[in-house]
Design a protein around this motif. Structure first.
Motif, PDB file in Angstrom:
ATOM      1  N   GLU A 381       0.842  -1.029  -0.089  1.00 32.04           N
ATOM      2  CA  GLU A 381      -0.001   0.033   0.206  1.00 32.04           C
ATOM      3  C   GLU A 381       0.957   1.347   0.005  1.00 32.04           C
ATOM      4  O   GLU A 381       0.625   2.039  -0.650  1.00 32.04           O
ATOM      5  N   ALA A 382       2.050   0.979   0.851  1.00 25.52           N
ATOM      6  CA  ALA A 382       2.840   2.459   0.844  1.00 25.52           C
ATOM      7  C   ALA A 382       3.658   2.647  -0.606  1.00 25.52           C
ATOM      8  O   ALA A 382       3.566   3.832  -0.914  1.00 25.52           O
ATOM      9  N   PHE A 383       4.216   1.764  -1.141  1.00 25.93           N
ATOM     10  CA  PHE A 383       4.661   1.564  -2.301  1.00 25.93           C
ATOM     11  C   PHE A 383       3.635   2.292  -3.597  1.00 25.93           C
ATOM     12  O   PHE A 383       4.140   2.985  -4.217  1.00 25.93           O
ATOM     13  N   ALA A 394       1.934   7.494   2.071  1.00 29.14           N
ATOM     14  CA  ALA A 394       2.931   6.612   1.812  1.00 29.14           C
ATOM     15  C   ALA A 394       3.853   6.407   3.238  1.00 29.14           C
ATOM     16  O   ALA A 394       4.055   5.236   3.843  1.00 29.14           O
ATOM     17  N   VAL A 395       3.911   7.681   3.777  1.00 28.67           N
ATOM     18  CA  VAL A 395       4.726   7.805   5.154  1.00 28.67           C
ATOM     19  C   VAL A 395       3.828   7.242   6.254  1.00 28.67           C
ATOM     20  O   VAL A 395       4.257   6.387   7.028  1.00 28.67           O
ATOM     21  N   GLU A 396       2.703   7.450   6.231  1.00 24.84           N
ATOM     22  CA  GLU A 396       1.710   7.207   7.299  1.00 24.84           C
ATOM     23  C   GLU A 396       1.695   5.847   7.441  1.00 24.84           C
ATOM     24  O   GLU A 396       1.226   5.069   8.282  1.00 24.84           O
ATOM     25  N   LEU A 422      11.141   5.461   2.835  1.00 26.05           N
ATOM     26  CA  LEU A 422      10.614   6.087   3.600  1.00 26.05           C
ATOM     27  C   LEU A 422      10.886   7.530   3.933  1.00 26.05           C
ATOM     28  O   LEU A 422      10.153   8.572   3.986  1.00 26.05           O
ATOM     29  N   ILE A 423      12.371   7.996   3.965  1.00 29.89           N
ATOM     30  CA  ILE A 423      12.852   9.110   3.929  1.00 29.89           C
ATOM     31  C   ILE A 423      12.400   9.876   2.790  1.00 29.89           C
ATOM     32  O   ILE A 423      12.223  10.991   2.829  1.00 29.89           O
ATOM     33  N   GLN A 424      12.731   9.375   1.706  1.00 31.42           N
ATOM     34  CA  GLN A 424      12.260  10.100   0.416  1.00 31.42           C
ATOM     35  C   GLN A 424      10.736  10.421   0.312  1.00 31.42           C
ATOM     36  O   GLN A 424      10.299  11.653   0.071  1.00 31.42           O
ATOM     37  N   ASP A 430       3.587  16.772   1.518  1.00 28.91           N
ATOM     38  CA  ASP A 430       3.095  18.099   1.927  1.00 28.91           C
ATOM     39  C   ASP A 430       2.949  18.345   3.244  1.00 28.91           C
ATOM     40  O   ASP A 430       2.377  19.625   3.705  1.00 28.91           O
ATOM     41  N   GLN A 431       3.174  17.344   4.158  1.00 29.29           N
ATOM     42  CA  GLN A 431       3.077  17.804   5.592  1.00 29.29           C
ATOM     43  C   GLN A 431       4.573  17.909   6.203  1.00 29.29           C
ATOM     44  O   GLN A 431       5.223  17.294   6.144  1.00 29.29           O
ATOM     45  N   LYS A 432       4.585  19.117   6.927  1.00 28.90           N
ATOM     46  CA  LYS A 432       5.815  19.701   7.361  1.00 28.90           C
ATOM     47  C   LYS A 432       6.355  18.679   8.546  1.00 28.90           C
ATOM     48  O   LYS A 432       7.437  18.447   8.737  1.00 28.90           O
ATOM     49  N   GLN A 433       5.326  17.953   9.099  1.00 25.44           N
ATOM     50  CA  GLN A 433       5.892  16.941  10.379  1.00 25.44           C
ATOM     51  C   GLN A 433       6.619  15.899   9.551  1.00 25.44           C
ATOM     52  O   GLN A 433       7.505  15.296  10.156  1.00 25.44           O
ATOM     53  N   HIS A 434       6.120  15.477   8.551  1.00 32.54           N
ATOM     54  CA  HIS A 434       7.107  14.501   7.718  1.00 32.54           C
ATOM     55  C   HIS A 434       8.396  15.147   7.361  1.00 32.54           C
ATOM     56  O   HIS A 434       9.423  14.061   7.337  1.00 32.54           O
ATOM     57  N   HIS A 435       8.436  16.190   7.305  1.00 31.03           N
ATOM     58  CA  HIS A 435       9.793  16.626   7.016  1.00 31.03           C
ATOM     59  C   HIS A 435      10.682  16.576   8.038  1.00 31.03           C
ATOM     60  O   HIS A 435      11.829  16.332   8.048  1.00 31.03           O
TER      61      HIS A 435
END
Length: 478
Positions: A381-383, A394-396, A422-424, A430-435
């Motif tokens: 699902e993530a890929f 993808a991150v979540e 995951l890093i990419q 678009d979520q700053k928390q993910h950055h």
């Protein structure tokens, strides 16, 4: 590599404490020839190669139980098929069990039959337990040792990769056939449990005893990779190439390691050159799952580095993997087949692949079914979310299973593609928390680098990630 012409006969196996239930000396010799090629990852020309050897072995003594065991076992551990896909394999295993029932064989040989039967039914962990019981009484049974070694790799059992070899090494003498290969096998287990200095020592010892030991070369390649010694890695692989590229069963994978070093040095042109002339070509020639996953992994890593590898390369690899999309022999394989399908823009195939995976979970039993249910479907699902441009999803999706990815098997170096993924995804979200999450992952690598002076030091994270990145992210964080 010197031509091997002396093989152990019935008496030699008896003298080694590993008697074989066959009245044919020729069958016993062919069994030794098959075992030697399997352990050495090469095809011995004096007997026509491994496949020819196995064919001769069955014809020489059709009731020879260990001939059946090694033949069926190698077919299963090749992960290119299973008893649901191959009627010949199912018939072969059923016949093996029948012969074992009506023949006067040893307890050790009966345990081998049991292990292969368990493996064929999807119970790889139970098969390993059976091989370990064999090794308690017969610690020099190389077939049990090697089957367990490879199966632990498929299961991501790093400690067992190491300990299964350590437990038996005191019983082996340097004069015993195949004894030198234990050092490369032990080196791999040491490396996978982050004991890099000891791993390097064992790998070098194995290569001193046998420069053609391609698994020792492979273990050394892992040590250099995890220590961030990419320049040294390139020098090592290039200077020893003629020693290991003749071992066709693993040569593609060793070239894969060489290409990784090039990627880490941002020499993408050289990485693509190795891919085109070695990894891709060998994959097309062999259609071996080990080669397929290496090809897909390299292309995916290059794409994440910002290199456009072109649709033609993706299409060629997808065409090779397509016949195996319903195999589901290893979750590790399936994830890489998904990469190939996504890379080739085969959206309809991807959807059918996911349906096949759901069906596999509903109808099958065993270790791979459980791993797919717990980790694999989440990674799928993530890929797909990443490929659709939904990087936040993808991150979540991937983040909760980050520390369970090891369960799909493979090595730390192979699974590092999922850490990079995951890093990419976090960077592109678009979520700053993910950055911030992506920065924290790289911060961890920087801290390790600062403490140990190298990106990949004597410490390695428990999730199997490497400790360095080839791409600079300073422009993202400022």
């Amino acid at each position: 590599m010197a031509k091997h012409t002396h093989w152990r006969d019935s008496k030699a196996w008896l003298d080694a404490g590993l008697p074989l239930s066959s009245t044919s000396n020729e069958a016993c010799k062919l069994y030794d020839a098959a075992l030697t090629q399997y352990v050495g990852w090469y095809d011995e020309p004096s007997v026509g190669g491994l496949e020819v050897t196995l064919g001769k072995l069955e014809k020489t003594d059709e009731s020879f139980i260990m001939g059946r065991v090694i033949s069926n076992g190698l077919e299963l551990l090749g992960t290119g098929t299973n008893i649901d896909l191959s009627s010949d394999l199912k018939i072969g295993i059923d016949e093996m069990v029948r012969i074992a029932t009506v023949s006067d064989i040893s307890q050790r040989e009966q345990q081998h039959v049991t292990a292969i039967k368990l493996f064929s039914e999807g119970y790889q962990k139970k098969a390993c337990e059976t091989w370990e019981r064999i090794l308690v009484e017969h610690p020099t049974d190389m077939l049990a040792l090697k089957f367990a070694h490879d199966s632990y790799f498929y299961l991501g059992e790093s400690n067992q990769i190491r300990d299964s070899i350590a437990r038996v090494m005191p019983y082996w003498q340097n004069t015993m056939p195949l004894s030198s290969y234990l050092h490369g096998m032990y080196a791999f287990g040491l490396e996978e449990t982050n004991l890099y200095a000891q791993a390097e020592q064992e790998a070098r010892l194995g290569l001193e005893l046998n420069p053609n030991d391609s698994w020792a070369t492979h273990s050394m390649a892992h040590v250099l990779e995890m220590n961030g010694r990419s320049i040294e890695g390139i020098q090592f692989m290039s200077s020893t190439e003629s020693n290991w590229n003749i071992c066709g069963m693993i040569a593609c994978h060793n070239y894969w390691h060489w290409a990784l070093y090039c990627i880490e040095n941002a020499d993408y042109q050289k990485a693509l050159e190795i891919y085109d002339h070695q990894v891709q070509q060998r994959t097309l020639d062999s259609s071996a799952p080990l080669d397929m996953v290496d090809a897909a992994s390299l292309l995916y890593r290059l794409e994440m580095e910002g290199v456009s590898v072109g649709k033609e390369r993706w299409q060629k690899i997808f065409d090779v993997t397509k016949p195996h999309l319903d195999d589901h022999t290893l979750v590790f394989n399936d994830i890489h087949y998904l990469m190939a399908a996504l890379g080739a823009n085969q959206n309809d195939i991807v959807n059918r692949f996911k349906e096949s995976t759901t069906d596999f979970i509903k109808k099958k039993k065993g270790d791979q079914r459980n791993i797919m249910n717990e980790v694999g479907v989440v990674m799928f699902e993530a890929f797909q979310a990443y490929d659709d441009g939904d990087f936040s999803k993808a991150v979540e999706t991937m983040l909760p299973v980050k520390y369970q990815v090891i369960n799909i098997g493979g090595s730390h170096a192979q699974r590092d593609v999922f850490n990079q993924f995951l890093i990419q995804a976090a960077l592109k979200s678009d979520q700053k928390q993910h950055h911030k999450i992506s920065k924290m992952f790289v911060n961890r690598a920087e801290i390790i680098k600062r403490v140990h002076t190298t990106y990949r030091s004597t410490y390695s994270p428990s999730d199997g990630s490497s400790c360095g990145l080839t791409t600079s992210y300073d422009h993202i964080w400022g």
